[in-house]
Design an enzyme around this catalytic site. Structure first.
Site, PDB file in Angstrom:
ATOM      1  CG  ASP A   1      -0.371  -0.022   2.527  1.00  0.00           C
ATOM      2  OD1 ASP A   1       0.870  -0.118   2.612  1.00  0.00           O
ATOM      3  OD2 ASP A   1      -1.115   0.069   3.531  1.00  0.00           O
ATOM      4  CB  SER A   2       4.593   1.665  -0.002  1.00  0.00           C
ATOM      5  OG  SER A   2       4.813   0.494  -0.763  1.00  0.00           O
TER       6      SER A   2
ATOM      7  CG  ASP B   1       0.329  -4.149   2.038  1.00  0.00           C
ATOM      8  OD1 ASP B   1       0.098  -4.868   3.033  1.00  0.00           O
ATOM      9  OD2 ASP B   1       1.017  -3.110   2.093  1.00  0.00           O
TER      10      ASP B   1
ATOM     11  CE  LYS C   1       3.126  -5.766   3.853  1.00  0.00           C
ATOM     12  NZ  LYS C   1       2.500  -4.812   4.795  1.00  0.00           N
TER      13      LYS C   1
ATOM     14  CD  GLU D   1       0.667  -1.536   8.045  1.00  0.00           C
ATOM     15  OE1 GLU D   1       0.324  -0.783   8.987  1.00  0.00           O
ATOM     16  OE2 GLU D   1       1.121  -1.102   6.970  1.00  0.00           O
TER      17      GLU D   1
ATOM     18  CD  GLU E   1       8.109  -0.698   7.637  1.00  0.00           C
ATOM     19  OE1 GLU E   1       7.068  -1.325   7.334  1.00  0.00           O
ATOM     20  OE2 GLU E   1       8.381   0.443   7.217  1.00  0.00           O
TER      21      GLU E   1
HETATM   22  O1  KIV Z   1       3.314  -1.070   1.690  1.00  0.00           O
HETATM   23  C1  KIV Z   1       4.465  -1.493   1.757  1.00  0.00           C
HETATM   24  O2  KIV Z   1       5.274  -1.384   0.838  1.00  0.00           O
HETATM   25  C2  KIV Z   1       4.849  -2.131   3.005  1.00  0.00           C
HETATM   26  C3  KIV Z   1       6.303  -2.130   3.322  1.00  0.00           C
HETATM   27  C4  KIV Z   1       6.671  -0.825   3.921  1.00  0.00           C
HETATM   28  C5  KIV Z   1       6.652  -3.212   4.226  1.00  0.00           C
HETATM   29  O3  KIV Z   1       4.025  -2.546   3.747  1.00  0.00           O
END
Ligand code: KIV
Length: 279
Positions: free
Chosen positions: A46-47, A85, A115, A117, A184
């Site tokens: 989600d970056s 994500d 993934k 968090e 992280e």
């Molecule tokens: O969104 C992302 O790229 C991430 C990384 C910072 C681990 O979750």
């Protein structure tokens, strides 16, 4: 062409002490280059909110944005393990929301895993998603979606008290049934303990060497993202400078008439120029 890896390959690599190299990707051409280079897996993070869309953080990122980019990455890298994500509020609200949204990454974007968090506080969501048969990567330490509660993008586990919390999160992720853990911005001394105590693969981004592999954000790795660069980033290229150089040269060529040259145009077919009088 290398065979697409599964989570069992990653378990085997851990057993053999072979490190996994992964990075984020958001588009098909980058994913294709990563696959050609032999990247073990790709995270459509989600970056993308910051790295692609110019948002100030990951909180505004939606399921639709994540699915859109995950589909692009899958098209570019059909033989690479791809992780979708889960964006903010796609899983925190209830276990049912978590399962439905996780499932969308598999059904609508052909992802191999998701993934999310958090540790202790999302353990029930991890359990629900894994119970639905989906491969889950946990993500603890600096968790950008809750960076407000962490006081910003700050390293975690640098005191005994916070190290204990990070370890509790790691154990909660594993006990809930997750298949791998991403740590992280955690002190490497703490990463080492997590790696020692967990049986699932433990990967790091800004968490030092003592784990089963490393993740980097592609925009950092390539030197494209210039807003800020965390200490843990190693830039393997400086594409922002290269892009600016190329853009400036193109602008100069357009203004001077040096571009397009004769080699860049489609001339009329032989004999057709003479007939132009009839036009
Ligand atoms: O969104 C992302 O790229 C991430 C990384 C910072 C681990 O979750």
């Amino acid at each position: 062409m290398a065979k697409k890896k599964t989570i069992f390959d990653f378990y085997e690599m851990k057993k053999r002490g072979e490190k996994v190299a992964w990075m984020t990707a958001y588009d098909a051409p980058t994913a294709a280059c990563a696959e050609a280079a032999g990247m073990d897996m790709l995270l459509v993070g989600d970056s993308l909110g910051m790295c692609v869309c110019g948002l100030p953080g990951t909180v505004p990122v939606t399921m639709e944005m994540c699915l859109h980019h995950t589909r692009a990455v899958r098209r570019g890298a059909p033989n690479t393990f791809v992780i979708g994500d889960m964006p903010f509020l796609s899983y925190q609200t209830s276990a049912a929301d978590a399962v439905l949204n996780a499932g969308r990454f598999l059904k609508e974007a052909d992802a191999d895993a998701i993934k999310l968090e958090g540790g202790v506080r999302v353990a029930d969501k991890i359990k629900a998603i894994t119970d639905a048969g989906i491969v889950v990567f946990g993500h603890i330490g600096l968790t950008p979606q809750s960076s407000g509660q962490l006081g910003g993008f700050k390293a975690q586990g640098r005191t005994l008290e916070t190290a204990r919390l990070v370890l509790q999160d790691a154990l909660a992720v594993q006990n809930a049934g997750a298949h791998a853990l991403l740590v992280e911005a955690v002190a490497p001394e703490v990463t080492a303990i997590i790696h020692e105590r967990l049986t699932i693969p433990v990967y790091g981004i800004g968490a030092g060497l003592p784990c089963d592999g490393q993740l980097l954000i592609v925009s950092d790795l390539l030197g494209v993202f210039e807003a800020f660069t965390p200490k843990f980033v190693k830039k393997y290229a400086n594409l922002a400078d290269e892009m600016k150089r190329a853009f400036a040269e193109y602008i100069k060529d357009v203004r001077s008439g040096a571009f397009p040259g004769p080699e860049h145009v489609y001339n009329m077919l032989p004999g057709e120029v003479e007939r132009l009088g009839d036009l």
